[in-house]
Design a protein around this motif. Structure first.
Motif, PDB file in Angstrom:
ATOM      1  N   GLU A 239       0.851  -1.195   0.000  1.00 17.24           N
ATOM      2  CA  GLU A 239       0.000   0.000   0.000  1.00 17.24           C
ATOM      3  C   GLU A 239       0.884   1.242   0.000  1.00 17.24           C
ATOM      4  O   GLU A 239       1.858   1.307   0.747  1.00 17.24           O
ATOM      5  CB  GLU A 239      -0.913   0.008   1.230  1.00 17.24           C
ATOM      6  CG  GLU A 239      -1.902   1.153   1.252  1.00 17.24           C
ATOM      7  CD  GLU A 239      -2.838   1.096   2.460  1.00 17.24           C
ATOM      8  OE1 GLU A 239      -3.748   1.940   2.524  1.00 17.24           O
ATOM      9  OE2 GLU A 239      -2.648   0.220   3.322  1.00 17.24           O
ATOM     10  N   VAL A 240       0.538   2.208  -0.853  1.00 15.10           N
ATOM     11  CA  VAL A 240       1.338   3.422  -0.978  1.00 15.10           C
ATOM     12  C   VAL A 240       0.511   4.626  -0.549  1.00 15.10           C
ATOM     13  O   VAL A 240      -0.606   4.832  -1.026  1.00 15.10           O
ATOM     14  CB  VAL A 240       1.829   3.628  -2.426  1.00 15.10           C
ATOM     15  CG1 VAL A 240       2.696   4.882  -2.519  1.00 15.10           C
ATOM     16  CG2 VAL A 240       2.614   2.402  -2.896  1.00 15.10           C
ATOM     17  N   LYS A 241       1.047   5.411   0.377  1.00 13.61           N
ATOM     18  CA  LYS A 241       0.454   6.659   0.832  1.00 13.61           C
ATOM     19  C   LYS A 241       1.306   7.821   0.300  1.00 13.61           C
ATOM     20  O   LYS A 241       2.389   7.608  -0.255  1.00 13.61           O
ATOM     21  CB  LYS A 241       0.415   6.696   2.361  1.00 13.61           C
ATOM     22  CG  LYS A 241      -0.406   5.566   2.998  1.00 13.61           C
ATOM     23  CD  LYS A 241      -1.877   5.717   2.713  1.00 13.61           C
ATOM     24  CE  LYS A 241      -2.687   4.651   3.452  1.00 13.61           C
ATOM     25  NZ  LYS A 241      -4.146   4.790   3.160  1.00 13.61           N
ATOM     26  N   PRO A 242       0.825   9.077   0.448  1.00  9.66           N
ATOM     27  CA  PRO A 242       1.611  10.197  -0.077  1.00  9.66           C
ATOM     28  C   PRO A 242       3.033  10.282   0.470  1.00  9.66           C
ATOM     29  O   PRO A 242       3.951  10.657  -0.267  1.00  9.66           O
ATOM     30  CB  PRO A 242       0.784  11.426   0.332  1.00  9.66           C
ATOM     31  CG  PRO A 242      -0.611  10.921   0.389  1.00  9.66           C
ATOM     32  CD  PRO A 242      -0.491   9.526   0.930  1.00  9.66           C
ATOM     33  N   ASN A 243       3.231   9.917   1.744  1.00  8.28           N
ATOM     34  CA  ASN A 243       4.539  10.120   2.359  1.00  8.28           C
ATOM     35  C   ASN A 243       5.225   8.842   2.831  1.00  8.28           C
ATOM     36  O   ASN A 243       6.336   8.895   3.350  1.00  8.28           O
ATOM     37  CB  ASN A 243       4.402  11.079   3.543  1.00  8.28           C
ATOM     38  CG  ASN A 243       3.871  12.432   3.114  1.00  8.28           C
ATOM     39  OD1 ASN A 243       4.372  13.027   2.168  1.00  8.28           O
ATOM     40  ND2 ASN A 243       2.846  12.910   3.790  1.00  8.28           N
ATOM     41  N   PHE A 244       4.570   7.705   2.664  1.00 11.44           N
ATOM     42  CA  PHE A 244       5.173   6.436   3.096  1.00 11.44           C
ATOM     43  C   PHE A 244       4.407   5.284   2.457  1.00 11.44           C
ATOM     44  O   PHE A 244       3.334   5.472   1.868  1.00 11.44           O
ATOM     45  CB  PHE A 244       5.159   6.303   4.625  1.00 11.44           C
ATOM     46  CG  PHE A 244       3.799   6.451   5.260  1.00 11.44           C
ATOM     47  CD1 PHE A 244       2.939   5.362   5.382  1.00 11.44           C
ATOM     48  CD2 PHE A 244       3.379   7.683   5.712  1.00 11.44           C
ATOM     49  CE1 PHE A 244       1.704   5.506   5.945  1.00 11.44           C
ATOM     50  CE2 PHE A 244       2.121   7.833   6.287  1.00 11.44           C
ATOM     51  CZ  PHE A 244       1.273   6.736   6.411  1.00 11.44           C
ATOM     52  N   ALA A 245       4.995   4.067   2.592  1.00 14.76           N
ATOM     53  CA  ALA A 245       4.352   2.872   2.042  1.00 14.76           C
ATOM     54  C   ALA A 245       4.492   1.729   3.035  1.00 14.76           C
ATOM     55  O   ALA A 245       5.362   1.725   3.907  1.00 14.76           O
ATOM     56  CB  ALA A 245       4.997   2.494   0.709  1.00 14.76           C
ATOM     57  N   PHE A 246       3.600   0.749   2.897  1.00 19.67           N
ATOM     58  CA  PHE A 246       3.652  -0.469   3.698  1.00 19.67           C
ATOM     59  C   PHE A 246       4.040  -1.634   2.785  1.00 19.67           C
ATOM     60  O   PHE A 246       3.575  -1.728   1.637  1.00 19.67           O
ATOM     61  CB  PHE A 246       2.293  -0.778   4.350  1.00 19.67           C
ATOM     62  CG  PHE A 246       1.838   0.274   5.317  1.00 19.67           C
ATOM     63  CD1 PHE A 246       2.404   0.358   6.592  1.00 19.67           C
ATOM     64  CD2 PHE A 246       0.851   1.196   4.981  1.00 19.67           C
ATOM     65  CE1 PHE A 246       1.981   1.323   7.500  1.00 19.67           C
ATOM     66  CE2 PHE A 246       0.423   2.150   5.868  1.00 19.67           C
ATOM     67  CZ  PHE A 246       0.994   2.228   7.137  1.00 19.67           C
ATOM     68  N   ALA A 247       4.886  -2.523   3.304  1.00 16.35           N
ATOM     69  CA  ALA A 247       5.336  -3.659   2.517  1.00 16.35           C
ATOM     70  C   ALA A 247       5.186  -4.945   3.327  1.00 16.35           C
ATOM     71  O   ALA A 247       5.006  -4.912   4.552  1.00 16.35           O
ATOM     72  CB  ALA A 247       6.788  -3.473   2.090  1.00 16.35           C
ATOM     73  N   LYS A 248       5.250  -6.069   2.623  1.00 14.11           N
ATOM     74  CA  LYS A 248       5.315  -7.370   3.322  1.00 14.11           C
ATOM     75  C   LYS A 248       6.642  -8.030   2.961  1.00 14.11           C
ATOM     76  O   LYS A 248       7.198  -7.781   1.880  1.00 14.11           O
ATOM     77  CB  LYS A 248       4.151  -8.268   2.927  1.00 14.11           C
ATOM     78  CG  LYS A 248       4.145  -8.716   1.465  1.00 14.11           C
ATOM     79  CD  LYS A 248       2.964  -9.627   1.186  1.00 14.11           C
ATOM     80  CE  LYS A 248       2.934 -10.064  -0.284  1.00 14.11           C
ATOM     81  NZ  LYS A 248       1.775 -10.938  -0.571  1.00 14.11           N
TER      82      LYS A 248
END
Length: 251
Positions: A239-248
């Protein structure tokens, strides 16, 4: 009165240049588009109803209206007479404002009476506004475009969803009941150097307060679960947000 309605009369009474001013007021109330100090670009801005509302709501911010037609002067508003698809016009916008927090477009094509043609032209105009927004929006910025319902609307929305945190389709109360117009409100412009589904190897630089590892990709923060400091990890962006992302993790 024929051809006139509640919002037309209200605009005349309250000094707005068009009934469309109330559409922007309502869209702003739905999605919090305009804040004090914002930098706003309104594409196809004549006669200036949206410029008036934007100026009221951003206060000491900057509002620029762009149109092929001349826009009568408004206090606190800058105007550019030109074609927004022209590189020179876009360059002038950037020179004046740098980046924009919000890009607005209430543009509609010159109507032919043939709905399929008018609808296709409305999508084309919306895409032009979308492309302009991609060039001048600040990370996390917002875009509002008008389009007529019909063919290629879903494809436009899909393309916008790939570039923003989320996209909503809505129709404000001020739109005429018989109108087929809808507005796409795109929130949270994404300018990340990563995208959902991308796989890569990262080095964990730190651990956050929630226990996730923190990696940097071209200076952009990626949170990685179950990763410790100074560790290397194979990841997939989820998931990508404007200022950061989440990864697995993949390893």
């Amino acid at each position: 009165m024929a051809g006139k309605d509640e919002y037309y009369n209200k605009a005349k009474q309250q000094g707005y240049r068009s009934r469309a001013a109330y559409k922007l007021q309502q869209l702003d109330e739905m999605e919090d588009l305009l804040s004090h100090g914002d930098r706003v670009v309104d594409l196809g801005a004549a006669p200036g109803g949206w410029l008036q509302v934007a100026s009221e709501r951003v206060g000491t911010g900057t509002v620029i209206g762009v149109d092929l037609q001349r826009i009568d002067s408004l206090e606190g508003v800058e105007t550019i007479k030109g074609d927004m698809t022209d590189e020179g016009t876009r360059g002038e916008i950037i020179e004046r404002i740098g980046e924009a927090d919000t890009v607005l477009s209430d543009m509609a094509p010159n109507m032919t009476g043939e709905y399929s043609l008018d609808q296709a032209r409305s999508v084309h105009l919306a895409r032009q506004a979308f492309e302009t927004a991609r060039e001048i929006l600040t990370p996390g910025g917002d875009l509002v475009v008008k389009v007529f319902e019909g063919r290629d609307l879903d494809a436009l929305r899909d393309d916008m969803e790939a570039e923003f945190e989320y996209v909503r389709t809505t129709s404000p109360a001020a739109s005429r009941e018989e109108s087929s117009e809808v507005y796409l409100i795109a929130k949270g412009f994404l300018t990340a150097p990563v995208e959902a589904g991308q796989r890569l190897t990262v080095g964990i630089k730190d651990v956050g307060s929630e226990g996730d590892g923190i990696a940097k990709v071209e200076g952009f923060t990626v949170f990685v679960p179950d990763a410790g400091e100074d560790e290397s990890a194979e990841i997939e962006i989820e998931e990508v947000k404007p200022n950061f992302a989440f990864a697995k993790r993949l390893d």
